[in-house]
Enzyme design. Structure first.
Site, PDB file in Angstrom:
ATOM      1  N   ASP A 103      -2.910 -10.704  29.257  1.00 41.79           N
ATOM      2  CA  ASP A 103      -1.459 -11.342  29.296  1.00 41.79           C
ATOM      3  C   ASP A 103      -1.092 -11.954  28.132  1.00 41.79           C
ATOM      4  O   ASP A 103      -0.909 -11.523  26.830  1.00 41.79           O
ATOM      5  CB  ASP A 103      -1.664 -12.093  30.500  1.00 41.79           C
ATOM      6  CG  ASP A 103      -0.101 -12.355  30.903  1.00 41.79           C
ATOM      7  OD1 ASP A 103       0.901 -11.602  30.481  1.00 41.79           O
ATOM      8  OD2 ASP A 103       0.256 -13.309  31.720  1.00 41.79           O
ATOM      9  N   ARG A 165      -5.676  -8.062  46.143  1.00 39.49           N
ATOM     10  CA  ARG A 165      -6.719  -7.758  45.225  1.00 39.49           C
ATOM     11  C   ARG A 165      -7.267  -6.332  45.503  1.00 39.49           C
ATOM     12  O   ARG A 165      -7.807  -5.652  44.876  1.00 39.49           O
ATOM     13  CB  ARG A 165      -7.891  -8.399  44.969  1.00 39.49           C
ATOM     14  CG  ARG A 165      -7.552  -9.926  44.288  1.00 39.49           C
ATOM     15  CD  ARG A 165      -9.052 -10.622  43.998  1.00 39.49           C
ATOM     16  NE  ARG A 165      -8.682 -12.097  43.800  1.00 39.49           N
ATOM     17  CZ  ARG A 165      -8.595 -12.405  42.612  1.00 39.49           C
ATOM     18  NH1 ARG A 165      -8.559 -11.563  41.532  1.00 39.49           N
ATOM     19  NH2 ARG A 165      -8.365 -13.678  42.291  1.00 39.49           N
TER      20      ARG A 165
END
Length: 179
Positions: A103, A165
Site C-alpha cells: 500500500d 480475513r
C-alpha cells in the site's frame, strides 16, 4: 455475497491461478541457488497467500513469520512496531518477503532494511496485491499477483478490524461498513 461488500474484485480461482504462476516463476528464478530462499511472511494478512503460494513452489523452502504494525485504525502512521520477530537468523540467506498488499510501502521498506541489517544476502518481495496509487515511499515488489485500484479491500487474509480475513476471494468493502 456478504452485505458489507460492494463487489468481488478477485475470485478464488483467479487467486489460485496467479499463485501457481508466481510459484513457478519463483521456482525458476531460485532453482540454481545454493539454497532456496527463506520465505518471511508478515502476519497476519499474508498467511492465506503464503499457504496457497508454497503449494506451487517446487523447492525445499522454509518459512518464518514476523508481525509488524504501522497502522492506527485504517491509516498507516509510518512508525513500525515489531510485535514478533523472526525465530531464525537470516545471515547470508536469500529472503523472499511475503506480503498480502503493498500500500503506502512504509512497512515493506522498513522491514526490507531491517532484514538487510540482520545480514540477509538478498531481500526480495512477493505480494498478492499492489496498490501503487497509495505509495508514499519508493519501493516495488519483485513479484506481484495483482495490481489493484485504490479501494478498501478485504478477504484472502486482508481485514477490517480483524474481520473478513477468511473470505476465499478479495472484495471491496462498502464505505458505510468502515467509516
Amino acid at each position: 455475497m456478504h452485505p458489507c461488500l460492494e463487489k468481488i474484485l478477485l475470485n478464488e480461482d483467479e487467486i489460485v491461478a496467479r499463485c501457481k504462476e508466481l510459484g513457478q516463476q519463483i521456482t525458476q528464478e531460485y532453482k540454481n541457488n545454493e539454497q532456496p530462499p527463506l520465505l518471511v511472511a508478515l502476519l497476519k494478512g499474508s498467511v492465506p497467500f503464503l499457504a496457497e503460494l508454497i503449494k506451487h513452489i517446487d523447492l525445499d523452502i522454509q518459512f518464518d513469520f514476523m508481525d509488524v504494525s504501522s497502522y492506527e485504525g485504517t491509516e498507516s502512521i509510518g512508525d513500525i512496531k515489531i510485535i514478533k520477530d523472526l525465530d531464525c537468523s537470516v545471515k547470508n540467506l536469500d529472503i523472499l518477503l511475503v506480503e498480502d498488499i503493498v500500500d503506502t510501502g512504509r512497512t515493506l521498506k522498513t522491514v526490507k532494511a531491517m532484514l538487510k541489517n540482520k545480514g540477509a544476502k538478498t531481500v526480495r518481495v512477493v505480494t498478492l496485491l499492489d496498490k501503487p496509487d497509495r505509495r508514499v515511499v519508493d519501493i516495488e515488489a519483485d513479484y506481484t499477483g495483482f495490481e489493484i485500484p485504490n479501494e478498501f479491500v478485504v478477504g484472502f487474509g486482508l481485514d477490517f478490524n480483524q474481520k473478513y480475513r477468511n473470505f476465499p476471494f478479495v472484495g471491496v468493502l462498502k464505505e458505510e461498513c468502515y467509516k
